[in-house]
Design a protein around this motif. Structure first.
Motif, PDB file in Angstrom:
ATOM      1  N   ARG A  54      31.691  43.609  44.080  1.00  0.00           N
ATOM      2  CA  ARG A  54      32.365  42.655  44.948  1.00  0.00           C
ATOM      3  C   ARG A  54      33.111  43.382  46.055  1.00  0.00           C
ATOM      4  O   ARG A  54      33.738  44.396  45.820  1.00  0.00           O
ATOM      5  CB  ARG A  54      33.390  41.841  44.162  1.00  0.00           C
ATOM      6  N   ARG A  55      33.046  42.817  47.231  1.00  0.00           N
ATOM      7  CA  ARG A  55      33.794  43.399  48.336  1.00  0.00           C
ATOM      8  C   ARG A  55      35.249  42.962  48.281  1.00  0.00           C
ATOM      9  O   ARG A  55      36.124  43.687  48.687  1.00  0.00           O
ATOM     10  CB  ARG A  55      33.184  42.953  49.664  1.00  0.00           C
ATOM     11  N   TYR A  56      35.470  41.750  47.797  1.00  0.00           N
ATOM     12  CA  TYR A  56      36.825  41.209  47.750  1.00  0.00           C
ATOM     13  C   TYR A  56      37.162  40.824  46.321  1.00  0.00           C
ATOM     14  O   TYR A  56      36.309  40.367  45.584  1.00  0.00           O
ATOM     15  CB  TYR A  56      36.945  39.976  48.653  1.00  0.00           C
ATOM     16  N   SER A  57      38.421  40.977  45.988  1.00  0.00           N
ATOM     17  CA  SER A  57      38.858  40.635  44.644  1.00  0.00           C
ATOM     18  C   SER A  57      40.254  40.020  44.726  1.00  0.00           C
ATOM     19  O   SER A  57      41.073  40.449  45.535  1.00  0.00           O
ATOM     20  CB  SER A  57      38.890  41.898  43.785  1.00  0.00           C
ATOM     21  N   CYS A  58      40.520  39.026  43.904  1.00  0.00           N
ATOM     22  CA  CYS A  58      41.822  38.371  43.891  1.00  0.00           C
ATOM     23  C   CYS A  58      42.811  39.195  43.078  1.00  0.00           C
ATOM     24  O   CYS A  58      42.552  39.508  41.927  1.00  0.00           O
ATOM     25  CB  CYS A  58      41.709  36.983  43.273  1.00  0.00           C
ATOM     26  N   ALA A  59      43.921  39.516  43.686  1.00  0.00           N
ATOM     27  CA  ALA A  59      44.993  40.204  42.976  1.00  0.00           C
ATOM     28  C   ALA A  59      46.184  39.267  42.797  1.00  0.00           C
ATOM     29  O   ALA A  59      46.914  39.356  41.821  1.00  0.00           O
ATOM     30  CB  ALA A  59      45.409  41.453  43.726  1.00  0.00           C
ATOM     31  N   THR A  60      46.371  38.364  43.758  1.00  0.00           N
ATOM     32  CA  THR A  60      47.449  37.373  43.676  1.00  0.00           C
ATOM     33  C   THR A  60      46.865  35.997  43.974  1.00  0.00           C
ATOM     34  O   THR A  60      45.824  35.877  44.614  1.00  0.00           O
ATOM     35  CB  THR A  60      48.575  37.673  44.688  1.00  0.00           C
ATOM     36  N   LEU A  61      47.556  34.968  43.510  1.00  0.00           N
ATOM     37  CA  LEU A  61      47.092  33.595  43.701  1.00  0.00           C
ATOM     38  C   LEU A  61      48.015  32.835  44.634  1.00  0.00           C
ATOM     39  O   LEU A  61      49.232  32.973  44.566  1.00  0.00           O
ATOM     40  CB  LEU A  61      47.032  32.877  42.358  1.00  0.00           C
TER      41      LEU A  61
ATOM     42  N   LYS B  21      33.661  32.465  41.878  1.00  0.00           N
ATOM     43  CA  LYS B  21      34.439  32.512  40.637  1.00  0.00           C
ATOM     44  C   LYS B  21      34.699  33.967  40.282  1.00  0.00           C
ATOM     45  O   LYS B  21      33.839  34.816  40.485  1.00  0.00           O
ATOM     46  CB  LYS B  21      33.684  31.824  39.503  1.00  0.00           C
ATOM     47  N   GLN B  22      35.884  34.221  39.772  1.00  0.00           N
ATOM     48  CA  GLN B  22      36.263  35.575  39.391  1.00  0.00           C
ATOM     49  C   GLN B  22      36.974  35.548  38.048  1.00  0.00           C
ATOM     50  O   GLN B  22      37.755  34.648  37.784  1.00  0.00           O
ATOM     51  CB  GLN B  22      37.186  36.153  40.458  1.00  0.00           C
ATOM     52  N   GLN B  23      36.700  36.529  37.208  1.00  0.00           N
ATOM     53  CA  GLN B  23      37.359  36.603  35.909  1.00  0.00           C
ATOM     54  C   GLN B  23      38.188  37.869  35.753  1.00  0.00           C
ATOM     55  O   GLN B  23      39.051  37.924  34.902  1.00  0.00           O
ATOM     56  CB  GLN B  23      36.317  36.521  34.805  1.00  0.00           C
ATOM     57  N   VAL B  24      37.902  38.904  36.557  1.00  0.00           N
ATOM     58  CA  VAL B  24      38.606  40.181  36.448  1.00  0.00           C
ATOM     59  C   VAL B  24      39.141  40.550  37.819  1.00  0.00           C
ATOM     60  O   VAL B  24      38.413  40.409  38.795  1.00  0.00           O
ATOM     61  CB  VAL B  24      37.642  41.281  35.936  1.00  0.00           C
ATOM     62  N   PRO B  25      40.314  40.980  38.050  1.00  0.00           N
ATOM     63  CA  PRO B  25      41.379  41.273  37.112  1.00  0.00           C
ATOM     64  C   PRO B  25      42.124  40.022  36.644  1.00  0.00           C
ATOM     65  O   PRO B  25      42.832  40.069  35.643  1.00  0.00           O
ATOM     66  CB  PRO B  25      42.308  42.188  37.898  1.00  0.00           C
ATOM     67  N   ILE B  26      41.978  38.910  37.349  1.00  0.00           N
ATOM     68  CA  ILE B  26      42.591  37.653  36.914  1.00  0.00           C
ATOM     69  C   ILE B  26      41.557  36.543  37.075  1.00  0.00           C
ATOM     70  O   ILE B  26      40.670  36.621  37.915  1.00  0.00           O
ATOM     71  CB  ILE B  26      43.871  37.312  37.729  1.00  0.00           C
ATOM     72  N   GLU B  27      41.693  35.490  36.266  1.00  0.00           N
ATOM     73  CA  GLU B  27      40.780  34.355  36.394  1.00  0.00           C
ATOM     74  C   GLU B  27      41.203  33.539  37.607  1.00  0.00           C
ATOM     75  O   GLU B  27      42.339  33.051  37.657  1.00  0.00           O
ATOM     76  CB  GLU B  27      40.798  33.507  35.130  1.00  0.00           C
ATOM     77  N   ALA B  28      40.300  33.427  38.568  1.00  0.00           N
ATOM     78  CA  ALA B  28      40.651  32.762  39.813  1.00  0.00           C
ATOM     79  C   ALA B  28      39.393  32.238  40.501  1.00  0.00           C
ATOM     80  O   ALA B  28      38.273  32.595  40.151  1.00  0.00           O
ATOM     81  CB  ALA B  28      41.366  33.740  40.734  1.00  0.00           C
ATOM     82  N   ILE B  29      39.627  31.390  41.487  1.00  0.00           N
ATOM     83  CA  ILE B  29      38.584  30.925  42.384  1.00  0.00           C
ATOM     84  C   ILE B  29      38.972  31.407  43.772  1.00  0.00           C
ATOM     85  O   ILE B  29      40.101  31.194  44.221  1.00  0.00           O
ATOM     86  CB  ILE B  29      38.469  29.378  42.385  1.00  0.00           C
ATOM     87  N   MET B  30      38.038  32.055  44.458  1.00  0.00           N
ATOM     88  CA  MET B  30      38.275  32.496  45.832  1.00  0.00           C
ATOM     89  C   MET B  30      37.556  31.506  46.748  1.00  0.00           C
ATOM     90  O   MET B  30      36.331  31.440  46.763  1.00  0.00           O
ATOM     91  CB  MET B  30      37.725  33.905  46.061  1.00  0.00           C
TER      92      MET B  30
END
Length: 97
Positions: free
Chosen positions: A32-39, A54-63
């Protein structure tokens, strides 16, 4: 002396070959080029959203990705997020006549 120099050169070239091989195999994997660190705590306007990931690592989130290409991460368990995902999926689906 010549044997010592030859052995050192051989080890040097094996080291370079190993690093090159490992680097090539690691970069060939899809990452992935982008990853969620904060919501974001805010609810977004669904009309401005064009896509999501959809993302599960490092946090479960939707970008969510906006029409302007801005990426905003939100918690996946919020009800408005599930509604937004359904609306985006409906827009993507081919319309049947």
């Amino acid at each position: 002396m010549k044997l010592h120099t030859a052995a050192i050169l051989l080890l040097f070239w094996l080291g370079i070959f190993t690093v090159h091989t490992v680097k090539g195999s690691a970069s060939s994997q899809s990452m992935r080029r982008y990853s969620c660190a904060t919501l974001s705590p805010r609810q977004l306007n669904i009309r401005n959203l064009i896509s999501y990931e959809k993302q599960q690592v490092p946090i479960e989130a939707i970008m969510f990705i906006t029409a302007k290409g801005i990426r905003i991460c939100v918690g996946a368990n919020q009800s408005w997020v599930q509604t937004a995902i359904r609306r985006i999926d409906e827009r993507r689906a081919p319309k049947q006549k």
